[in-house]
Design an enzyme around this catalytic site. Structure first.
Site, PDB file in Angstrom:
ATOM      1  N   HIS A 179      -4.143   2.245   5.681  1.00  0.00           N
ATOM      2  CA  HIS A 179      -2.865   2.010   5.680  1.00  0.00           C
ATOM      3  C   HIS A 179      -1.890   3.224   6.007  1.00  0.00           C
ATOM      4  CE1 HIS A 179      -2.937  -2.147   4.940  1.00  0.00           C
ATOM      5  NE2 HIS A 179      -4.539  -1.768   4.290  1.00  0.00           N
ATOM      6  N   CYS A 219      -5.661  -2.150   9.429  1.00  0.00           N
ATOM      7  CA  CYS A 219      -7.057  -2.170   8.537  1.00  0.00           C
ATOM      8  C   CYS A 219      -7.480  -3.340   9.516  1.00  0.00           C
ATOM      9  CB  CYS A 219      -5.811  -2.241   6.930  1.00  0.00           C
ATOM     10  SG  CYS A 219      -7.830  -2.892   6.152  1.00  0.00           S
ATOM     11  N   GLU A 258       0.844   3.348   6.712  1.00  0.00           N
ATOM     12  CA  GLU A 258       2.386   3.207   6.324  1.00  0.00           C
ATOM     13  C   GLU A 258       3.068   3.219   5.278  1.00  0.00           C
ATOM     14  OE1 GLU A 258       0.403   1.022   6.129  1.00  0.00           O
ATOM     15  OE2 GLU A 258       0.623  -0.883   5.327  1.00  0.00           O
TER      16      GLU A 258
HETATM   17  N1  GLN Z   1      -9.211  -8.344   4.934  1.00  0.00           N
HETATM   18  C1  GLN Z   1      -9.767  -7.244   5.503  1.00  0.00           C
HETATM   19  C2  GLN Z   1     -10.850  -6.620   4.711  1.00  0.00           C
HETATM   20  O1  GLN Z   1     -10.368  -6.888   3.268  1.00  0.00           O
HETATM   21  C3  GLN Z   1      -8.667  -5.880   5.778  1.00  0.00           C
HETATM   22  C4  GLN Z   1      -8.097  -5.787   4.740  1.00  0.00           C
HETATM   23  C5  GLN Z   1      -6.324  -4.862   5.193  1.00  0.00           C
HETATM   24  O2  GLN Z   1      -6.138  -5.141   6.184  1.00  0.00           O
HETATM   25  N2  GLN Z   1      -5.603  -4.370   3.824  1.00  0.00           N
HETATM   26  O3  GLN Z   1     -11.566  -5.698   4.949  1.00  0.00           O
END
Ligand code: GLN
Length: 524
Positions: free
Chosen positions: A496, A362, A498
């Protein structure tokens, strides 16, 4: 506790679901700081939930849903919306029956195909905010009848080292408090550091009105994976079935639990992974990530040592070399905000140049794109609009995307709560890409929680810098995965992974990443 009991009931062939009631007033934990509340666990259907749902999912293998986590905030939000619409037809809206009815509805929702629903109430008996939940449970037990519902109370039996004594008083007091709310527990699960001697067990049973065999000692376990086996040895599942008057003396099939315990407790190899993040002071902030790395280790019978490294340390070259050189692989997890971003970018550069396996998740993927843009593609001021206005928004706000329910739109002024791109979305992987071979598939579905994305106006320059967009949303609009074909293991994902890893079924990306770290450990 609930996750382990669910695992034991499943091992006896029952279908279970676990639900979590959180008495706080936030509508969901989505806007809470990870320091306050640990990680926010995202379900396939896009709910931002308590991290306990991650445990439930990992232990039971049942994908959690929006309907498995409810807070006081959500219940009040629904009730107040109904009241404003006039749905209560002039009635006075009250905690009893309106709030308690809503709680009971949540408890029993979507339960047709189940044998057991396990409802866990967060907080401690006696909390003011949990009272409506206790009252709802009391009513529910009365309505369902004696052999259709039971109550399990988790208590503490502290050990006072100076006196060399276990103290049963806190358990007696908390049971008294619970019975004063009209709930007589059927089973007590007593958390203790030392074995509970027979006479102490008998004392608790006598004072608390519970059969002695139903006073179950819950000693600190060697690992979380050992907990279901330990509870079984102490008779928890037997006692639960007995409390329900269910005749079932067949032994549960716990083979998969023995297998993962063996893999975890008897490793044959060892790797050290550096996780360069922002919330490194609190492990719960990266709970699923920690678990997924361990699962990846189980796939290779390898112990995974995780070094949580504060990204802010890496603003100087010297620290990077001394702290990251011993790592067999580097991972940058998800996150929010600018703090530590320069350190993350510097760590990615180090991993890229030294051919150390790198996994960006992410925000970690977004930082990998900024690293490439700045250090290879020549866009020195490449940034993300998350960190403020920039001339080169290589990462920008997602303003429009296709979801299962149609087109979703957002802008700078949208609320912060519940407005990210959330939940499971499909992606298509390039034939011949590293990720397609890892997944052994070209179609995947992974969970998202982000507001920004790689800006495809910069696709050509990023590709010239050696990054490949190897996974895209099915409409080809949103980048899901980047990788570097000229590097042994360099993958960034916008989702994600995970969140979907399970001990019995380690996520392919984590299994492969740990495999790459093992290879690296043999090189250094
Ligand atoms: N802050 C980043 C976004 O909003 C990544 C979010 C995250 O890593 N869950 O796109």
């Amino acid at each position: 506790m609930a996750a382990s009991l669910a695992a034991l009931l499943q091992a006896r062939g029952y279908r279970v679901r676990i639900r979590k009631f959180d008495p706080y007033l936030n509508v969901d934990p989505g806007t809470m700081s990870p320091y306050q509340h640990g990680e926010v666990y995202v379900t396939d259907d896009g709910a931002e939930t308590d991290l306990d749902l991650g445990h439930y999912e990992r232990f039971s293998g049942v994908s959690a849903r929006q309907s498995d986590n409810v807070t006081s905030g959500r219940i009040y939000q629904d009730i107040i919306a109904k009241e404003r619409r006039g749905d209560y037809l002039g009635a006075t809206v009250q905690v009893i029956p309106h709030v308690t009815d809503e709680i009971k509805k949540f408890a029993l929702d979507e339960s047709d195909d189940l044998d057991f629903i396990l409802c866990e109430i967060g907080g401690t008996v006696g909390d003011i905010e949990s009272l409506p939940f206790m009252e709802a449970i009391r009513q529910l037990r009365n309505e369902l009848g004696r052999d259709q519902s039971i109550s399990i109370h988790v208590t503490l039996v502290p050990y006072v080292a100076a006196a060399g004594e276990l103290k049963t008083k806190p358990t007696q007091h908390s049971v008294r408090e619970l019975t004063s709310l009209g709930i007589q527990p059927d089973i007590l699960l007593c958390r203790c550091e030392h074995n509970l001697p027979d006479n102490e067990r008998a004392k608790i049973a006598a004072f608390c009105n519970v059969r002695k065999e139903a006073v179950i000692p819950a000693l600190d376990a060697e690992s979380i994976y050992a907990v279901p086996l330990q509870y079984h040895a102490e008779g928890l599942d037997d006692q639960v079935l007995r409390a329900f008057n269910v005749d079932n003396n067949k032994e549960p099939d716990l083979s998969r639990w023995y297998d993962i315990n063996d893999r975890y407790h008897n490793p044959e190899g060892e790797v050290t992974i550096g996780v360069v993040g922002k919330y490194v002071g609190l492990q719960d902030a990266y709970k699923s990530l920690h678990e997924a790395l361990v699962h990846g280790g189980m796939a290779h019978r390898t112990r995974v040592n995780i070094k949580w490294l504060d990204a802010e340390m890496f603003e100087s070259e010297e620290d990077i070399v001394s702290k990251l050189e011993p790592m067999h692989a580097i991972l940058i997890p998800g996150g929010f905000g600018e703090r530590g971003s320069e350190g993350k970018i510097a760590s990615i550069k180090f991993a890229r140049e030294r051919n150390i396996p790198f996994f960006g998740i992410c925000l970690g993927m977004q930082m990998a794109c900024l690293e490439g843009a700045r250090n290879i593609s020549g866009i020195g001021d490449a940034s993300t609009s998350e960190f403020g206005a920039t001339d080169n928004p290589v990462i920008g706000l997602i303003t429009e995307w296709q979801s299962k329910d149609g087109i979703e739109k957002r802008d700078d002024d949208s609320d912060l709560g519940g407005t990210m791109r959330l939940g499971a979305y499909p992606a298509k992987l390039n034939n011949n890409s590293h990720v397609a071979s890892i997944y052994d598939s070209q179609e995947i579905e992974e969970r998202h929680r982000h507001r920004f994305e790689v800006n495809m106006a910069y696709k050509d320059s990023l590709e010239k810098g050696g990054l490949i967009f190897s996974g895209m949303s099915p409409d080809g609009e949103l980048p899901e995965i980047v990788e570097r074909p000229d590097h042994p293991w360099f993958i960034g994902v916008q989702f994600h992974p995970e969140l979907k890893s399970r001990p019995f079924d380690p996520h392919p990306l984590f299994a492969s990443f740990i495999g790459a770290a093992l290879k690296q450990s043999r090189l250094v």
